[in-house]
Design a protein around this motif. Structure first.
Motif, PDB file in Angstrom:
ATOM      1  N   MET A   6       0.873  -1.173   0.000  1.00  0.00           N
ATOM      2  CA  MET A   6       0.000   0.000   0.000  1.00  0.00           C
ATOM      3  C   MET A   6       0.906   1.217   0.000  1.00  0.00           C
ATOM      4  O   MET A   6       1.900   1.259   0.725  1.00  0.00           O
ATOM      5  CB  MET A   6      -0.903   0.035   1.240  1.00  0.00           C
ATOM      6  CG  MET A   6      -1.787  -1.172   1.415  1.00  0.00           C
ATOM      7  SD  MET A   6      -2.915  -0.962   2.829  1.00  0.00           S
ATOM      8  CE  MET A   6      -4.074   0.213   2.150  1.00  0.00           C
ATOM      9  N   ALA A  51      -4.799   5.524   2.994  1.00  0.00           N
ATOM     10  CA  ALA A  51      -5.162   4.127   2.732  1.00  0.00           C
ATOM     11  C   ALA A  51      -4.634   3.222   3.840  1.00  0.00           C
ATOM     12  O   ALA A  51      -5.308   2.276   4.277  1.00  0.00           O
ATOM     13  CB  ALA A  51      -4.619   3.689   1.375  1.00  0.00           C
ATOM     14  N   GLU A  65      -6.902   3.629   6.880  1.00  0.00           N
ATOM     15  CA  GLU A  65      -8.169   2.912   6.734  1.00  0.00           C
ATOM     16  C   GLU A  65      -7.971   1.398   6.773  1.00  0.00           C
ATOM     17  O   GLU A  65      -8.822   0.660   7.276  1.00  0.00           O
ATOM     18  CB  GLU A  65      -8.863   3.335   5.441  1.00  0.00           C
ATOM     19  CG  GLU A  65      -9.334   4.786   5.433  1.00  0.00           C
ATOM     20  CD  GLU A  65     -10.359   5.094   6.514  1.00  0.00           C
ATOM     21  OE1 GLU A  65     -10.981   4.155   7.054  1.00  0.00           O
ATOM     22  OE2 GLU A  65     -10.539   6.280   6.831  1.00  0.00           O
ATOM     23  N   HIS A  66      -6.845   0.934   6.244  1.00  0.00           N
ATOM     24  CA  HIS A  66      -6.550  -0.501   6.287  1.00  0.00           C
ATOM     25  C   HIS A  66      -6.500  -0.982   7.733  1.00  0.00           C
ATOM     26  O   HIS A  66      -7.086  -2.022   8.072  1.00  0.00           O
ATOM     27  CB  HIS A  66      -5.220  -0.768   5.575  1.00  0.00           C
ATOM     28  CG  HIS A  66      -4.744  -2.183   5.703  1.00  0.00           C
ATOM     29  ND1 HIS A  66      -5.363  -3.234   5.076  1.00  0.00           N
ATOM     30  CD2 HIS A  66      -3.691  -2.711   6.404  1.00  0.00           C
ATOM     31  CE1 HIS A  66      -4.729  -4.365   5.373  1.00  0.00           C
ATOM     32  NE2 HIS A  66      -3.719  -4.068   6.173  1.00  0.00           N
ATOM     33  N   GLU A 123      -9.773  -1.369   9.944  1.00  0.00           N
ATOM     34  CA  GLU A 123     -10.546  -2.603   9.826  1.00  0.00           C
ATOM     35  C   GLU A 123     -10.281  -3.557  10.986  1.00  0.00           C
ATOM     36  O   GLU A 123     -11.149  -4.346  11.361  1.00  0.00           O
ATOM     37  CB  GLU A 123     -10.220  -3.296   8.502  1.00  0.00           C
ATOM     38  CG  GLU A 123     -10.632  -2.503   7.263  1.00  0.00           C
ATOM     39  CD  GLU A 123     -10.218  -3.189   5.974  1.00  0.00           C
ATOM     40  OE1 GLU A 123      -9.668  -4.320   6.064  1.00  0.00           O
ATOM     41  OE2 GLU A 123     -10.427  -2.622   4.894  1.00  0.00           O
TER      42      GLU A 123
END
Length: 346
Positions: free
Chosen positions: A200, A205, A208-209, A212
């Motif tokens: 990534m 990003a 946000e990864h 999870e």
């Protein structure tokens, strides 16, 4: 017959003084007792030995070798070394003007890069990963003193207590983006997060990864989460005038930057965000979270360029700079010796 270990590697060279200077910079010293007029034995503090064979014959083709497409000379291909930190090798090469010809490459059990000595002999450097301690993530960063987005990704993983290997690729060098792309960052920019073979290459990003699996990235309250993501998005896509006028340089103090109307507007917007919840909590949205991390490099910018704040904004800036993880990043940045002239503003 049983071979028990390597003794040394022999490398043919053309210029005695030039080669000695190069290898001395890598920590080798001349062992006079075992050297002669035709071969120099050099050794480092760990007992690694090389023989520099002084019968290389300069040729125009070899002296004028194109470094972007080096010739593949026949014979032994390279000498390989184990090093304690591959990042230190990359930083030394950048400072010395020595091109990394390949890598860094993650081979699973080791991180590797290649470069060439003054006679185009290939040298391989390997940082071994501890047995049984392979970490699930690798974070590719720029220099801690200069890289604001690296700072945000590093702080996030440290805050979440996510184990990761760290690889530093010096930014603002001719080969920086190629080195980052070789590690999976398709834009050539840092930071890059690697999980196995998957990469990534965008900071939001990455945030946000991890949200999870780690809800602490964003506030627990849904409406607060909406606001936290919004102001973090502002940083990601805005504040261009502030960033251009005041590049991150965490160890510098007393710098003077051009304070245009656009820069002043960006500063005012930061102050507005920092004071919107004045008196509510020590952090922007209750507990320390991703939004505070996103603002950490801006707090460092204000410190570098002497942006004087008042009241709640000043208190928040000092609280953020004093957070243990932020303070650790700033300390590590202050220990770096690399200088990027274009970022030494004011």
């Amino acid at each position: 017959m049983r071979i028990t270990s390597y003794d040394h590697v022999g490398l043919r060279v053309t210029d005695r003084a030039r080669s000695l200077a190069f290898y001395e910079a890598l920590g080798f010293e001349l062992d006079h007792e075992y050297s002669s007029d035709t071969a120099l034995e050099i050794v480092n503090a760990a007992g690694v030995r090389l023989n520099l064979i002084l019968n290389g014959e300069p040729t125009p083709e070899r002296d004028n070798i194109l470094l972007d497409r080096p010739q593949k000379w026949p014979g032994y291909t390279h000498a390989a070394f184990i090093v304690s930190s591959l990042s230190e090798v990359i930083e030394w090469a950048a400072a010395a003007g020595v091109r990394i010809t390949e890598g860094p490459v993650d081979w699973g059990r080791r991180l590797t890069c290649f470069l060439r000595d003054p006679d185009s002999n290939v040298l391989e450097f390997n940082e071994l990963k501890p047995d049984g301690a392979t970490k699930p993530y690798t974070l590719i960063l720029g220099q801690k003193n200069y890289s604001s987005w690296s700072m945000r990704a590093w702080l996030l993983l440290k805050f979440l207590d996510v184990p990761f290997e760290e690889v530093t690729v010096p930014v603002y060098r001719p080969q920086s983006r190629d080195a980052v792309r070789a590690l999976g960052g398709q834009t050539g920019l840092v930071p890059v997060l690697r999980e196995g073979d998957t990469a990534m290459w965008d900071t939001l990003a990455i945030f946000e990864h991890f949200y999870e699996t780690h809800p602490a990235v964003w506030p627990a309250n849904r409406k607060d989460r909406m606001l936290a993501r919004s102001v973090s998005g502002e940083i990601h896509s805005g504040f261009g005038a502030l960033r251009a006028a005041m590049p991150v340089n965490t160890r510098a103090r007393g710098r003077v930057a051009a304070r245009t109307a656009e820069v002043e507007a960006d500063i005012a917007r930061v102050v507005e965000i920092w004071t919107a919840r004045e008196g509510a909590t020590p952090w922007l949205f209750g507990s320390f979270c991703g939004a505070d991390i996103m603002f950490a490099p801006i707090a460092a910018r204000f410190q570098t360029y002497g942006v004087e704040l008042q009241g709640a904004a000043r208190e928040y800036q000092h609280r953020l700079l004093g957070h243990p993880l932020v303070a650790e990043w700033l300390r590590l940045g202050a220990e770096e010796t690399d200088v990027i002239p274009v970022l030494e503003v004011g």
